[in-house]
Design a protein around this motif. Structure first.
Motif, PDB file in Angstrom:
ATOM      1  N   THR A  46       0.821  -1.214   0.000  1.00 52.04           N
ATOM      2  CA  THR A  46       0.000   0.000   0.000  1.00 52.04           C
ATOM      3  C   THR A  46       0.857   1.266   0.000  1.00 52.04           C
ATOM      4  O   THR A  46       0.407   2.328   0.426  1.00 52.04           O
ATOM      5  CB  THR A  46      -0.930   0.020   1.221  1.00 52.04           C
ATOM      6  N   ARG A  47       2.071   1.192  -0.498  1.00 57.44           N
ATOM      7  CA  ARG A  47       2.944   2.369  -0.493  1.00 57.44           C
ATOM      8  C   ARG A  47       2.443   3.420  -1.484  1.00 57.44           C
ATOM      9  O   ARG A  47       1.995   3.088  -2.590  1.00 57.44           O
ATOM     10  CB  ARG A  47       4.372   1.977  -0.850  1.00 57.44           C
ATOM     11  N   THR A  48       2.516   4.675  -1.106  1.00 54.73           N
ATOM     12  CA  THR A  48       2.168   5.784  -1.986  1.00 54.73           C
ATOM     13  C   THR A  48       3.269   6.827  -1.936  1.00 54.73           C
ATOM     14  O   THR A  48       3.811   7.121  -0.877  1.00 54.73           O
ATOM     15  CB  THR A  48       0.837   6.444  -1.581  1.00 54.73           C
ATOM     16  N   THR A  49       3.583   7.395  -3.110  1.00 55.52           N
ATOM     17  CA  THR A  49       4.487   8.537  -3.164  1.00 55.52           C
ATOM     18  C   THR A  49       3.803   9.723  -3.841  1.00 55.52           C
ATOM     19  O   THR A  49       4.447  10.736  -4.091  1.00 55.52           O
ATOM     20  CB  THR A  49       5.792   8.184  -3.913  1.00 55.52           C
ATOM     21  N   GLY A  50       2.515   9.547  -4.141  1.00 56.47           N
ATOM     22  CA  GLY A  50       1.695  10.620  -4.687  1.00 56.47           C
ATOM     23  C   GLY A  50       0.452  10.765  -3.827  1.00 56.47           C
ATOM     24  O   GLY A  50       0.531  10.688  -2.599  1.00 56.47           O
ATOM     25  N   TYR A  51      -0.678  10.935  -4.467  1.00 57.60           N
ATOM     26  CA  TYR A  51      -1.944  11.059  -3.734  1.00 57.60           C
ATOM     27  C   TYR A  51      -2.179   9.808  -2.892  1.00 57.60           C
ATOM     28  O   TYR A  51      -1.938   8.679  -3.347  1.00 57.60           O
ATOM     29  CB  TYR A  51      -3.098  11.248  -4.716  1.00 57.60           C
ATOM     30  N   ILE A  56      -7.722   3.535   1.895  1.00 56.69           N
ATOM     31  CA  ILE A  56      -6.746   2.439   2.025  1.00 56.69           C
ATOM     32  C   ILE A  56      -6.963   1.613   3.294  1.00 56.69           C
ATOM     33  O   ILE A  56      -7.010   0.376   3.214  1.00 56.69           O
ATOM     34  CB  ILE A  56      -5.299   2.972   1.931  1.00 56.69           C
ATOM     35  N   PRO A  57      -7.129   2.206   4.486  1.00 58.95           N
ATOM     36  CA  PRO A  57      -7.336   1.372   5.685  1.00 58.95           C
ATOM     37  C   PRO A  57      -8.575   0.480   5.585  1.00 58.95           C
ATOM     38  O   PRO A  57      -8.549  -0.678   6.024  1.00 58.95           O
ATOM     39  CB  PRO A  57      -7.469   2.404   6.814  1.00 58.95           C
ATOM     40  N   VAL A  58      -9.656   1.013   5.017  1.00 61.33           N
ATOM     41  CA  VAL A  58     -10.868   0.212   4.856  1.00 61.33           C
ATOM     42  C   VAL A  58     -10.625  -0.910   3.847  1.00 61.33           C
ATOM     43  O   VAL A  58     -11.076  -2.045   4.035  1.00 61.33           O
ATOM     44  CB  VAL A  58     -12.045   1.101   4.412  1.00 61.33           C
ATOM     45  N   GLY A  59      -9.895  -0.600   2.780  1.00 58.77           N
ATOM     46  CA  GLY A  59      -9.563  -1.628   1.799  1.00 58.77           C
ATOM     47  C   GLY A  59      -8.693  -2.716   2.386  1.00 58.77           C
ATOM     48  O   GLY A  59      -8.882  -3.908   2.096  1.00 58.77           O
ATOM     49  N   PHE A  96      -1.350  -4.687  -5.139  1.00 54.79           N
ATOM     50  CA  PHE A  96      -1.101  -3.259  -5.058  1.00 54.79           C
ATOM     51  C   PHE A  96      -2.451  -2.584  -4.801  1.00 54.79           C
ATOM     52  O   PHE A  96      -3.295  -2.505  -5.697  1.00 54.79           O
ATOM     53  CB  PHE A  96      -0.508  -2.727  -6.368  1.00 54.79           C
ATOM     54  N   LEU A  97      -2.671  -2.126  -3.568  1.00 58.76           N
ATOM     55  CA  LEU A  97      -3.929  -1.481  -3.203  1.00 58.76           C
ATOM     56  C   LEU A  97      -3.751   0.031  -3.221  1.00 58.76           C
ATOM     57  O   LEU A  97      -3.115   0.600  -2.334  1.00 58.76           O
ATOM     58  CB  LEU A  97      -4.381  -1.946  -1.808  1.00 58.76           C
ATOM     59  N   SER A  98      -4.289   0.684  -4.241  1.00 60.20           N
ATOM     60  CA  SER A  98      -4.245   2.143  -4.389  1.00 60.20           C
ATOM     61  C   SER A  98      -2.858   2.722  -4.140  1.00 60.20           C
ATOM     62  O   SER A  98      -2.702   3.764  -3.510  1.00 60.20           O
ATOM     63  CB  SER A  98      -5.294   2.807  -3.490  1.00 60.20           C
ATOM     64  N   THR A  99      -1.845   2.020  -4.652  1.00 55.35           N
ATOM     65  CA  THR A  99      -0.510   2.583  -4.690  1.00 55.35           C
ATOM     66  C   THR A  99      -0.513   3.772  -5.649  1.00 55.35           C
ATOM     67  O   THR A  99      -1.335   3.843  -6.569  1.00 55.35           O
ATOM     68  CB  THR A  99       0.492   1.534  -5.191  1.00 55.35           C
ATOM     69  N   THR A 100       0.399   4.713  -5.449  1.00 60.33           N
ATOM     70  CA  THR A 100       0.535   5.834  -6.380  1.00 60.33           C
ATOM     71  C   THR A 100       2.006   6.216  -6.498  1.00 60.33           C
ATOM     72  O   THR A 100       2.784   6.057  -5.562  1.00 60.33           O
ATOM     73  CB  THR A 100      -0.248   7.078  -5.922  1.00 60.33           C
ATOM     74  N   ALA A 127      -6.054   2.776  -7.712  1.00 61.83           N
ATOM     75  CA  ALA A 127      -4.917   3.602  -8.110  1.00 61.83           C
ATOM     76  C   ALA A 127      -3.654   2.805  -8.398  1.00 61.83           C
ATOM     77  O   ALA A 127      -2.601   3.407  -8.681  1.00 61.83           O
ATOM     78  CB  ALA A 127      -4.639   4.663  -7.049  1.00 61.83           C
ATOM     79  N   ALA A 128      -3.728   1.488  -8.358  1.00 61.14           N
ATOM     80  CA  ALA A 128      -2.598   0.701  -8.855  1.00 61.14           C
ATOM     81  C   ALA A 128      -2.288   1.075 -10.299  1.00 61.14           C
ATOM     82  O   ALA A 128      -1.154   0.907 -10.765  1.00 61.14           O
ATOM     83  CB  ALA A 128      -2.905  -0.789  -8.758  1.00 61.14           C
ATOM     84  N   ALA A 129      -3.294   1.608 -11.015  1.00 64.69           N
ATOM     85  CA  ALA A 129      -3.086   2.076 -12.388  1.00 64.69           C
ATOM     86  C   ALA A 129      -2.510   3.489 -12.428  1.00 64.69           C
ATOM     87  O   ALA A 129      -2.195   3.996 -13.511  1.00 64.69           O
ATOM     88  CB  ALA A 129      -4.405   2.034 -13.167  1.00 64.69           C
ATOM     89  N   ASP A 130      -2.371   4.135 -11.278  1.00 59.02           N
ATOM     90  CA  ASP A 130      -1.796   5.480 -11.158  1.00 59.02           C
ATOM     91  C   ASP A 130      -0.405   5.365 -10.544  1.00 59.02           C
ATOM     92  O   ASP A 130      -0.019   6.130  -9.669  1.00 59.02           O
ATOM     93  CB  ASP A 130      -2.714   6.346 -10.287  1.00 59.02           C
ATOM     94  N   THR A 131       0.343   4.386 -11.014  1.00 61.48           N
ATOM     95  CA  THR A 131       1.599   3.981 -10.376  1.00 61.48           C
ATOM     96  C   THR A 131       2.648   3.680 -11.442  1.00 61.48           C
ATOM     97  O   THR A 131       2.335   3.084 -12.475  1.00 61.48           O
ATOM     98  CB  THR A 131       1.357   2.717  -9.521  1.00 61.48           C
TER      99      THR A 131
END
Length: 256
Positions: A46-51, A56-59, A96-100, A127-131
């Motif tokens: 669940t790492r993010t470097t953008g939005y 994420i916690p609920v997911g 990948f859960l809403s990674t960015t 957002a795995a597609a926004d990665t």
């Protein structure tokens, strides 16, 4: 047969029957050929470097519950150091859960490519597609990169295709509805589309895929664009949709 050979054969047969013993093929860790003799292990990344999505916690909780009910061991992390050959070999699939943004360095990217190439599973949510826009291989893995989305949450109908039609007919969903940089149909198996005529801001036309799967890079890959809104994770159809993804990428089911 000489007694020594007979004894060796008996010992080998006995060892094979002991709990936890399996042939090398049966003990192969990756999801594309995972043995039913062991509980699948999944890395939830669940790492993010953008939005960063508030959902994420609920997911994470929803995926934990689904995995537990299915007998899947799920380990959540945001540590990119886990993307090396030894660590990835412990898992049948990676979610990948809403990674960015850029979540892996070049060393981690190379290890993940090898992992999938050897049969490891990949599941992408929203957002795995926004990665990782600068990593061409990842673009092929996820199937299509994010392009844009309409302002706010909108309501439309999701239509499942193929085997996934068992989930629902014309499922009404309220979520952030992604447009993609290209239509992935033709390179993936599309399993769900959204009806652009029922909301504003769709840019893909009459054929707007929102979920798909493929096995073009050595392992199984499954992606859904749904999952922005935390409320969606309580929807039984969405949860069943996610479970199909988990089962497919861990080798528990051959249909996605």
């Amino acid at each position: 047969m000489p007694k020594s050979l007979a004894l060796s054969a008996i010992l080998l047969l006995a060892a094979a029957m002991l709990p936890g013993c399996a042939s090398p093929a049966a003990s192969r860790p990756h999801g594309a050929s995972a043995s039913s003799r062991h509980a699948p292990r999944v890395l939830l990344f669940t790492r993010t470097t953008g939005y960063r999505h508030a959902s994420i916690p609920v997911g994470v909780q929803a995926l934990r519950e689904l995995a537990r009910a299915e007998g899947i061991a799920l380990i959540r992390s945001e540590d990119p150091a886990l993307f090396d050959d030894a660590s990835l070999a412990r898992f049948d699939a990676v979610v990948f859960l809403s990674t960015t943004g850029d979540v892996l360095d070049e060393t981690g990217q190379a290890a993940f490519e090898r992992y999938v190439g050897k049969g490891g599973g990949y599941m992408g949510v929203h957002a795995a597609a926004d990665t990782e826009y600068d990593w061409p291989w990842y673009g092929r893995l996820v199937g299509a990169w994010f392009d844009s989305h309409p302002q706010g949450l909108q309501t439309t109908l999701v239509r499942f295709e193929g085997d996934a039609t068992t989930l629902a007919q014309d499922w009404q969903v309220t979520d952030e509805l992604y447009n993609y940089r290209r239509n992935p149909r033709g390179t993936v198996k599309v399993i769900a589309t959204v009806d652009e005529s029922r909301y504003r801001g769709g840019k893909m036309g009459i054929d707007h895929p929102i979920a798909w799967c493929h096995a073009r890079l050595g392992g199984r890959a499954w992606y859904t664009g749904l999952g922005h809104d935390a409320a969606l994770y309580a929807d039984p159809i969405y949860r069943a949709h996610l479970l199909r993804g988990l089962r497919y990428v861990t080798g528990r089911a051959d249909v996605c």
